[in-house]
Design a protein around this motif. Structure first.
Motif, short mmCIF file in Angstrom:
data_model
loop_
_atom_site.label_atom_id
_atom_site.label_comp_id
_atom_site.label_asym_id
_atom_site.label_seq_id
_atom_site.Cartn_x
_atom_site.Cartn_y
_atom_site.Cartn_z
N PRO A 138 -34.45 9.18 11.01
CA PRO A 138 -35.41 9.52 12.07
C PRO A 138 -35.89 10.96 12.01
CG PRO A 138 -33.60 8.25 12.98
CD PRO A 138 -33.22 8.57 11.57
N LEU A 139 -35.03 11.90 11.57
CA LEU A 139 -35.47 13.28 11.42
C LEU A 139 -36.55 13.39 10.35
CD1 LEU A 139 -32.14 15.33 11.58
CD2 LEU A 139 -33.98 15.32 13.27
N ALA A 140 -36.33 12.71 9.22
CA ALA A 140 -37.31 12.74 8.14
C ALA A 140 -38.65 12.15 8.59
CB ALA A 140 -36.78 11.98 6.93
N ASP A 141 -38.59 11.05 9.34
CA ASP A 141 -39.83 10.43 9.83
C ASP A 141 -40.57 11.37 10.78
OD1 ASP A 141 -39.32 8.15 8.38
OD2 ASP A 141 -38.40 7.07 10.06
N ALA A 142 -39.84 11.99 11.70
CA ALA A 142 -40.47 12.86 12.69
C ALA A 142 -41.09 14.09 12.03
CB ALA A 142 -39.45 13.28 13.75
N GLY A 192 -36.23 32.13 2.72
CA GLY A 192 -37.66 31.95 2.50
C GLY A 192 -38.07 30.57 2.02
N ARG A 193 -37.16 29.59 2.09
CA ARG A 193 -37.49 28.25 1.61
C ARG A 193 -37.89 27.30 2.73
NH1 ARG A 193 -32.57 26.04 -1.61
NH2 ARG A 193 -34.13 24.51 -2.31
N VAL A 194 -37.61 27.67 3.99
CA VAL A 194 -37.88 26.77 5.11
C VAL A 194 -38.50 27.55 6.26
CG1 VAL A 194 -36.05 25.15 4.51
CG2 VAL A 194 -35.54 27.05 6.05
N ASP A 195 -39.20 26.82 7.13
CA ASP A 195 -39.80 27.43 8.32
C ASP A 195 -38.92 27.28 9.55
OD1 ASP A 195 -42.12 28.11 6.89
OD2 ASP A 195 -42.94 26.10 7.19
N GLY A 196 -37.89 26.47 9.49
CA GLY A 196 -36.97 26.26 10.59
C GLY A 196 -35.80 25.44 10.11
N VAL A 197 -34.76 25.34 10.94
CA VAL A 197 -33.54 24.67 10.52
C VAL A 197 -33.05 23.73 11.62
CG1 VAL A 197 -31.09 24.99 9.93
CG2 VAL A 197 -32.81 26.54 8.99
N LEU A 198 -32.69 22.52 11.22
CA LEU A 198 -32.03 21.55 12.08
C LEU A 198 -30.61 21.36 11.55
CD1 LEU A 198 -34.92 18.91 12.22
CD2 LEU A 198 -34.31 20.54 14.02
N ARG A 252 -46.16 30.28 5.46
CA ARG A 252 -45.13 29.31 5.77
C ARG A 252 -44.83 28.47 4.54
NH1 ARG A 252 -48.57 25.18 9.69
NH2 ARG A 252 -49.27 23.77 8.05
N THR A 253 -43.72 27.72 4.59
CA THR A 253 -43.30 26.93 3.43
C THR A 253 -43.69 25.47 3.53
OG1 THR A 253 -41.15 26.32 4.40
CG2 THR A 253 -41.27 28.45 3.25
N GLY A 254 -43.91 24.97 4.74
CA GLY A 254 -44.19 23.55 4.92
C GLY A 254 -42.95 22.69 4.85
N ALA A 255 -41.76 23.32 4.93
CA ALA A 255 -40.51 22.58 4.85
C ALA A 255 -39.58 22.98 5.99
CB ALA A 255 -39.82 22.82 3.50
N ILE A 256 -38.78 22.03 6.45
CA ILE A 256 -37.76 22.28 7.45
C ILE A 256 -36.40 21.95 6.84
CG2 ILE A 256 -36.83 21.59 9.69
CD1 ILE A 256 -39.46 23.16 9.89
N GLY A 257 -35.46 22.84 6.99
CA GLY A 257 -34.11 22.59 6.48
C GLY A 257 -33.32 21.71 7.42
N VAL A 258 -32.71 20.66 6.89
CA VAL A 258 -31.76 19.83 7.63
C VAL A 258 -30.41 20.06 6.98
CG1 VAL A 258 -31.08 17.50 8.26
CG2 VAL A 258 -33.49 18.14 8.32
N TYR A 267 -44.59 17.95 7.55
CA TYR A 267 -43.57 18.81 6.96
C TYR A 267 -42.65 18.03 6.05
CZ TYR A 267 -44.45 23.12 9.55
OH TYR A 267 -45.00 24.29 10.02
N ASP A 268 -42.13 18.71 5.04
CA ASP A 268 -41.12 18.15 4.16
C ASP A 268 -39.73 18.49 4.70
OD1 ASP A 268 -43.00 17.18 2.32
OD2 ASP A 268 -43.11 19.13 1.33
N LEU A 269 -38.75 17.69 4.32
CA LEU A 269 -37.37 17.89 4.72
C LEU A 269 -36.58 18.40 3.53
CD1 LEU A 269 -35.16 15.42 6.76
CD2 LEU A 269 -34.37 16.26 4.55
N LEU A 270 -35.89 19.52 3.70
CA LEU A 270 -35.02 20.07 2.66
C LEU A 270 -33.58 19.89 3.12
CD1 LEU A 270 -34.84 21.61 -0.03
CD2 LEU A 270 -34.88 23.74 1.28
N LEU A 271 -32.88 18.96 2.49
CA LEU A 271 -31.55 18.55 2.94
C LEU A 271 -30.46 19.32 2.20
CD1 LEU A 271 -29.95 16.53 4.71
CD2 LEU A 271 -30.08 14.92 2.79
N SER A 272 -29.50 19.85 2.97
CA SER A 272 -28.40 20.60 2.38
C SER A 272 -27.07 20.20 3.02
CB SER A 272 -28.59 22.11 2.58
OG SER A 272 -29.78 22.57 1.99
N ARG A 273 -26.08 19.95 2.19
CA ARG A 273 -24.70 19.75 2.64
C ARG A 273 -23.94 21.01 2.28
NH1 ARG A 273 -20.29 18.02 -0.46
NH2 ARG A 273 -18.59 17.00 0.69
N VAL A 274 -23.41 21.69 3.29
CA VAL A 274 -22.84 23.02 3.09
C VAL A 274 -21.34 23.00 3.39
CG1 VAL A 274 -22.86 25.44 3.84
CG2 VAL A 274 -25.01 24.16 3.67
N ILE A 275 -20.56 23.49 2.44
CA ILE A 275 -19.14 23.75 2.67
C ILE A 275 -19.02 25.26 2.86
CG2 ILE A 275 -16.80 23.53 1.80
CD1 ILE A 275 -18.22 20.84 2.16
#
Length: 334
Positions: free
Chosen positions: A92-96, A124-130, A63-69, A102-110
């Protein structure tokens, strides 16, 4: 702190009076070790300055230990992370996530094609996505959600779609806002917001249902943008081109705040001439002039629910979408 390499693990095992494998498994959070033993060894590790190599542990566990937001902005390419609603949810997402290690990997996507979400979940950079919002990408999200379980969306429940969502009852929220204006004797209402966005479409549907029940047709619609200047410009144009309205329901607080500014610049008094209601109850809503009446979404609870559902999916468990009840927050603008 000392790293937990082989020699330091041996020393910690000697202090704890257990085997090296027990220390290693305890610091990795293994369920093979009794909780009391894990907690005792973790306490000793902190006391003696030992720290697990989390990167090595995550590699070993696959696992990566990171969640994509991720913020998909197909409908609003000029919107930024500084948007008040985004900020109210990201914190609140980062705190939870941090509380779960887990670390938060934040992306703004166009989005430029239909594969943008595939690249995120398969990278392969995240274990799940919010996902924060469905934008105009609900079909892309639905396709990926069908094959990728740890994916939770802040957004609307839409008939015929099975993606896992957390949000408020947007139809009820739009209706509550319109009913509040109608109860004040307002009869010429407008809805400001782009109905191409699923959440806004549901809010508009609730707005129209309230007007229809009152025998007032559907009201006026301005598909206003979510960015401050663009919505302000659109509202100024609307005020000059349409018959006067006496009540506005905005699809977001940002749009409502632009409406307050546009109305003021046009010499229209709020709420004397026009009452204005927003949606979200972001932190600055109470600081506008006049303070903004709005429909509150409990984003702190929503963020916690999103993380809970994500980790249920990561554990292989079933999870169901959650639709929270919105609440009218009365202030001076309506």
């Amino acid at each position: 702190m000392k790293p937990t390499n082989a020699s330091s693990l041996l020393e910690l095992a000697r202090i704890a009076g257990v085997s090296v494998s027990t220390v290693s498994r305890s610091l990795s959070g293994s369920s093979m070790i009794a909780k009391a033993t894990r907690e005792r060894i973790e306490a000793l590790a902190r006391e003696h300055g030992y720290q697990i190599n989390r990167a090595a542990r995550n590699l070993r566990l696959g696992r990566t230990g990171a969640i994509g937001v991720v913020l998909p902005l197909g409908h609003e390419t000029e919107q930024h992370l500084s948007d008040p609603f985004f900020m109210s949810l990201i914190g609140p997402l980062a705190d939870a996530l941090s509380d779960r290690g887990y670390d938060l990997l934040l992306s703004r996507v166009i989005p430029t094609d239909g594969q943008w979400l595939d690249r995120i979940v398969d990278g392969g950079r995240v274990d799940g996505v919010l996902l924060i919002g469905q934008s105009d990408q609900i079909d892309v999200i639905e396709r990926v959600a069908a094959r990728y379980a740890p994916l939770v969306v802040w957004g609307a429940v839409v008939e015929g779609y099975a993606q896992l969502t957390v949000g408020s009852d947007n139809v009820a929220g739009g209706r509550i806002a319109a009913d509040h204006l109608l109860s004040q004797g307002r009869r010429h209402l407008a809805f400001f917001g782009n109905p191409d966005v699923p959440e806004f479409s549901a809010r508009h549907a609730g707005f129209r249902a309230a007007l229809a029940q009152a025998g007032l047709g559907e009201g006026l619609l301005l598909p206003a943008h979510l960015t401050t200047q663009a919505s302000y410009d659109a509202i100024r144009g609307f005020l000059g081109e349409h018959p006067p309205v006496d009540g506005i329901v905005a699809a977001s607080d940002v749009i409502a705040m632009s409406a307050l500014r546009a109305l003021g610049d046009a010499g229209v008094r709020v709420p004397d001439d026009v009452a204005v209601i927003g949606y979200d109850d972001v932190m600055v809503a109470a600081q506008t002039s006049p303070p903004l009446t709005t429909i509150r979404q409990d984003v702190t609870r929503g963020a916690a629910l999103m993380v809970d559902l994500l980790f249920e999916r990561l554990a292989g468990e079933e999870a169901a979408s959650v639709c929270m009840t919105p609440e009218l927050v009365r202030r001076a603008s309506a």
